[in-house]
Motif scaffolding. Sequence first.
Motif, PDB file in Angstrom:
ATOM      1  N   LEU A   7       0.833  -1.193   0.000  1.00 37.31           N
ATOM      2  CA  LEU A   7       0.000   0.000   0.000  1.00 37.31           C
ATOM      3  C   LEU A   7       0.875   1.253   0.000  1.00 37.31           C
ATOM      4  O   LEU A   7       0.570   2.242  -0.673  1.00 37.31           O
ATOM      5  CB  LEU A   7      -0.929  -0.001   1.216  1.00 37.31           C
ATOM      6  CG  LEU A   7      -1.879   1.192   1.353  1.00 37.31           C
ATOM      7  CD1 LEU A   7      -2.760   1.326   0.124  1.00 37.31           C
ATOM      8  CD2 LEU A   7      -2.728   1.063   2.605  1.00 37.31           C
ATOM      9  N   SER A   8       1.989   1.208   0.723  1.00 37.14           N
ATOM     10  CA  SER A   8       2.914   2.345   0.748  1.00 37.14           C
ATOM     11  C   SER A   8       3.494   2.605  -0.631  1.00 37.14           C
ATOM     12  O   SER A   8       3.638   3.751  -1.065  1.00 37.14           O
ATOM     13  CB  SER A   8       4.036   2.099   1.756  1.00 37.14           C
ATOM     14  OG  SER A   8       3.530   2.008   3.061  1.00 37.14           O
ATOM     15  N   VAL A   9       3.851   1.516  -1.346  1.00 36.91           N
ATOM     16  CA  VAL A   9       4.371   1.673  -2.706  1.00 36.91           C
ATOM     17  C   VAL A   9       3.314   2.308  -3.595  1.00 36.91           C
ATOM     18  O   VAL A   9       3.595   3.230  -4.378  1.00 36.91           O
ATOM     19  CB  VAL A   9       4.802   0.308  -3.278  1.00 36.91           C
ATOM     20  CG1 VAL A   9       5.184   0.439  -4.754  1.00 36.91           C
ATOM     21  CG2 VAL A   9       5.971  -0.254  -2.491  1.00 36.91           C
ATOM     22  N   ASP A  38       7.802  -5.948  -5.173  1.00 36.81           N
ATOM     23  CA  ASP A  38       6.571  -5.259  -4.778  1.00 36.81           C
ATOM     24  C   ASP A  38       5.855  -4.675  -6.002  1.00 36.81           C
ATOM     25  O   ASP A  38       4.619  -4.736  -6.098  1.00 36.81           O
ATOM     26  CB  ASP A  38       6.885  -4.150  -3.780  1.00 36.81           C
ATOM     27  CG  ASP A  38       7.273  -4.690  -2.407  1.00 36.81           C
ATOM     28  OD1 ASP A  38       7.103  -5.899  -2.189  1.00 36.81           O
ATOM     29  OD2 ASP A  38       7.752  -3.896  -1.568  1.00 36.81           O
ATOM     30  N   LEU A  39       6.610  -4.101  -6.908  1.00 42.39           N
ATOM     31  CA  LEU A  39       6.004  -3.535  -8.115  1.00 42.39           C
ATOM     32  C   LEU A  39       5.349  -4.633  -8.950  1.00 42.39           C
ATOM     33  O   LEU A  39       4.245  -4.453  -9.476  1.00 42.39           O
ATOM     34  CB  LEU A  39       7.072  -2.807  -8.932  1.00 42.39           C
ATOM     35  CG  LEU A  39       7.581  -1.492  -8.324  1.00 42.39           C
ATOM     36  CD1 LEU A  39       8.895  -1.077  -8.970  1.00 42.39           C
ATOM     37  CD2 LEU A  39       6.537  -0.395  -8.481  1.00 42.39           C
ATOM     38  N   ALA A  40       6.024  -5.775  -9.061  1.00 42.36           N
ATOM     39  CA  ALA A  40       5.441  -6.895  -9.804  1.00 42.36           C
ATOM     40  C   ALA A  40       4.183  -7.407  -9.128  1.00 42.36           C
ATOM     41  O   ALA A  40       3.205  -7.787  -9.794  1.00 42.36           O
ATOM     42  CB  ALA A  40       6.478  -8.020  -9.935  1.00 42.36           C
ATOM     43  N   ARG A  41       4.169  -7.416  -7.797  1.00 38.54           N
ATOM     44  CA  ARG A  41       2.989  -7.880  -7.072  1.00 38.54           C
ATOM     45  C   ARG A  41       1.814  -6.930  -7.285  1.00 38.54           C
ATOM     46  O   ARG A  41       0.665  -7.380  -7.417  1.00 38.54           O
ATOM     47  CB  ARG A  41       3.329  -7.964  -5.577  1.00 38.54           C
ATOM     48  CG  ARG A  41       2.240  -8.600  -4.730  1.00 38.54           C
ATOM     49  CD  ARG A  41       2.003 -10.060  -5.124  1.00 38.54           C
ATOM     50  NE  ARG A  41       0.978 -10.653  -4.300  1.00 38.54           N
ATOM     51  CZ  ARG A  41       1.209 -11.263  -3.140  1.00 38.54           C
ATOM     52  NH1 ARG A  41       2.446 -11.367  -2.695  1.00 38.54           N
ATOM     53  NH2 ARG A  41       0.219 -11.780  -2.455  1.00 38.54           N
ATOM     54  N   LEU A  42       2.091  -5.636  -7.325  1.00 39.91           N
ATOM     55  CA  LEU A  42       1.023  -4.667  -7.603  1.00 39.91           C
ATOM     56  C   LEU A  42       0.447  -4.901  -9.002  1.00 39.91           C
ATOM     57  O   LEU A  42      -0.782  -4.872  -9.194  1.00 39.91           O
ATOM     58  CB  LEU A  42       1.561  -3.240  -7.484  1.00 39.91           C
ATOM     59  CG  LEU A  42       1.813  -2.713  -6.074  1.00 39.91           C
ATOM     60  CD1 LEU A  42       2.472  -1.345  -6.129  1.00 39.91           C
ATOM     61  CD2 LEU A  42       0.516  -2.628  -5.269  1.00 39.91           C
ATOM     62  N   ALA A  45      -1.785  -7.795  -9.081  1.00 39.49           N
ATOM     63  CA  ALA A  45      -3.056  -7.548  -8.399  1.00 39.49           C
ATOM     64  C   ALA A  45      -3.986  -6.662  -9.222  1.00 39.49           C
ATOM     65  O   ALA A  45      -5.090  -6.345  -8.781  1.00 39.49           O
ATOM     66  CB  ALA A  45      -2.792  -6.899  -7.043  1.00 39.49           C
ATOM     67  N   GLY A  46      -3.557  -6.259 -10.417  1.00 38.51           N
ATOM     68  CA  GLY A  46      -4.418  -5.471 -11.285  1.00 38.51           C
ATOM     69  C   GLY A  46      -4.200  -3.978 -11.204  1.00 38.51           C
ATOM     70  O   GLY A  46      -4.959  -3.216 -11.823  1.00 38.51           O
ATOM     71  N   ILE A  47      -3.179  -3.543 -10.498  1.00 37.59           N
ATOM     72  CA  ILE A  47      -2.887  -2.114 -10.427  1.00 37.59           C
ATOM     73  C   ILE A  47      -2.154  -1.712 -11.699  1.00 37.59           C
ATOM     74  O   ILE A  47      -1.151  -2.351 -12.069  1.00 37.59           O
ATOM     75  CB  ILE A  47      -2.007  -1.788  -9.198  1.00 37.59           C
ATOM     76  CG1 ILE A  47      -2.654  -2.313  -7.929  1.00 37.59           C
ATOM     77  CG2 ILE A  47      -1.762  -0.293  -9.096  1.00 37.59           C
ATOM     78  CD1 ILE A  47      -3.986  -1.708  -7.614  1.00 37.59           C
ATOM     79  N   PRO A  48      -2.597  -0.662 -12.405  1.00 33.57           N
ATOM     80  CA  PRO A  48      -1.967  -0.276 -13.684  1.00 33.57           C
ATOM     81  C   PRO A  48      -0.636   0.449 -13.473  1.00 33.57           C
ATOM     82  O   PRO A  48      -0.510   1.660 -13.659  1.00 33.57           O
ATOM     83  CB  PRO A  48      -3.013   0.642 -14.322  1.00 33.57           C
ATOM     84  CG  PRO A  48      -3.735   1.244 -13.165  1.00 33.57           C
ATOM     85  CD  PRO A  48      -3.787   0.158 -12.112  1.00 33.57           C
ATOM     86  N   LEU A 113      -4.824  -7.271  -3.023  1.00 31.51           N
ATOM     87  CA  LEU A 113      -4.320  -6.626  -1.819  1.00 31.51           C
ATOM     88  C   LEU A 113      -5.305  -6.767  -0.655  1.00 31.51           C
ATOM     89  O   LEU A 113      -4.905  -6.849   0.498  1.00 31.51           O
ATOM     90  CB  LEU A 113      -4.056  -5.139  -2.087  1.00 31.51           C
ATOM     91  CG  LEU A 113      -2.965  -4.813  -3.110  1.00 31.51           C
ATOM     92  CD1 LEU A 113      -2.727  -3.318  -3.172  1.00 31.51           C
ATOM     93  CD2 LEU A 113      -1.679  -5.541  -2.772  1.00 31.51           C
ATOM     94  N   ARG A 114      -6.608  -6.806  -0.980  1.00 32.49           N
ATOM     95  CA  ARG A 114      -7.610  -6.962   0.068  1.00 32.49           C
ATOM     96  C   ARG A 114      -7.439  -8.316   0.763  1.00 32.49           C
ATOM     97  O   ARG A 114      -7.511  -8.425   1.978  1.00 32.49           O
ATOM     98  CB  ARG A 114      -9.006  -6.841  -0.531  1.00 32.49           C
ATOM     99  CG  ARG A 114     -10.121  -6.758   0.506  1.00 32.49           C
ATOM    100  CD  ARG A 114     -11.479  -6.695  -0.169  1.00 32.49           C
ATOM    101  NE  ARG A 114     -11.486  -5.675  -1.208  1.00 32.49           N
ATOM    102  CZ  ARG A 114     -11.937  -5.886  -2.448  1.00 32.49           C
ATOM    103  NH1 ARG A 114     -12.394  -7.071  -2.808  1.00 32.49           N
ATOM    104  NH2 ARG A 114     -11.928  -4.907  -3.332  1.00 32.49           N
TER     105      ARG A 114
END
Length: 325
Positions: A7-9, A38-42, A45-48, A113-114
Amino acid sequence: MSAGRLLSVLLLLQSRGRVSARGIADELGVSVRTAYRDLARLQAAGIPVYAETGRNGGYRLLEGYRTRLTGMSEGEARALFFAGLPGPAADLGLASEVAGARLKLLAALPAGLREEAARTAEVFHLDAPAWYQEPEQTPHLVLFADAVLTRRVVEVRYRRWRAPQEVDRRLRPYGLVLKSGVWYLVAASKSRIATYRITQVLEAVLSDERFDRPPDFDLGAYWTSYLDDFRTRRFSGRATVRFSPRGLRRLPDNLPPEVVRAVESTATAVGDNGWVEAVIPIESPEHVCGELLRLGVDVEVVAPPELRQAMAYTVGVLTGMYGST
């Protein structure tokens, strides 16, 4: 994987626009490799999140994308700090706000992330009070929390240890500290900044007078300094004491950690039966006498004479009470 760090990233990308992996690593105190993960995990998770190459490249969010951390009330925003501390939040009158803030925060996160946040919440629980202690009743705590947040002066009647025991104070509250289940107020009076145990406040009235907290005041730094000074004042004497092997094993459960560390650093063997002799810090003969007697026959005081006499006197009284008739 830390859901809080992810979430911080995300919020870092949202607030900075473009950030390199090195910049993320430096900001969050992690390795560059961890930042890439962390960027790959975001992204998973569907974060653009996408990368921009080149001299001024880095990572950024798709134009127009923002997290949906909206709709929070002022109380819920305050309560976010206590999202993992349900007990202290309830003490401060923020239990419902914490519940509402957590629900909104979870609802705003993408599904991946949820789920990560939910798993984290399921496996960590904080219980602040120490063992063998009942939580203290703090009827004035909510008032002080309001005073700290709104920077308003409080008139109090306080019970202290030395005479006169009951004193009146006009305080400017700078912050609240929870230490081992006990709440303390850090506040400035006319002459100095001091620490007040909330349960010792007999009366408290919140005034309309406002004050400005010094911009250079750091609550964490003050508390660290206060604890260091407290330890220095608390242990004003020294004693030479002998411990049996069983006494050494029982030390951590019966004596303060400062005493345990002193034994570990100063112990020398006495004879060939496993006993050791060490120099320990003490408050007063009367106080340490009760602590040492918890070890029974596994401890012997060598010096000072007044402590040895106090031990002998107490043991003599106990012998009279429990001796055979």
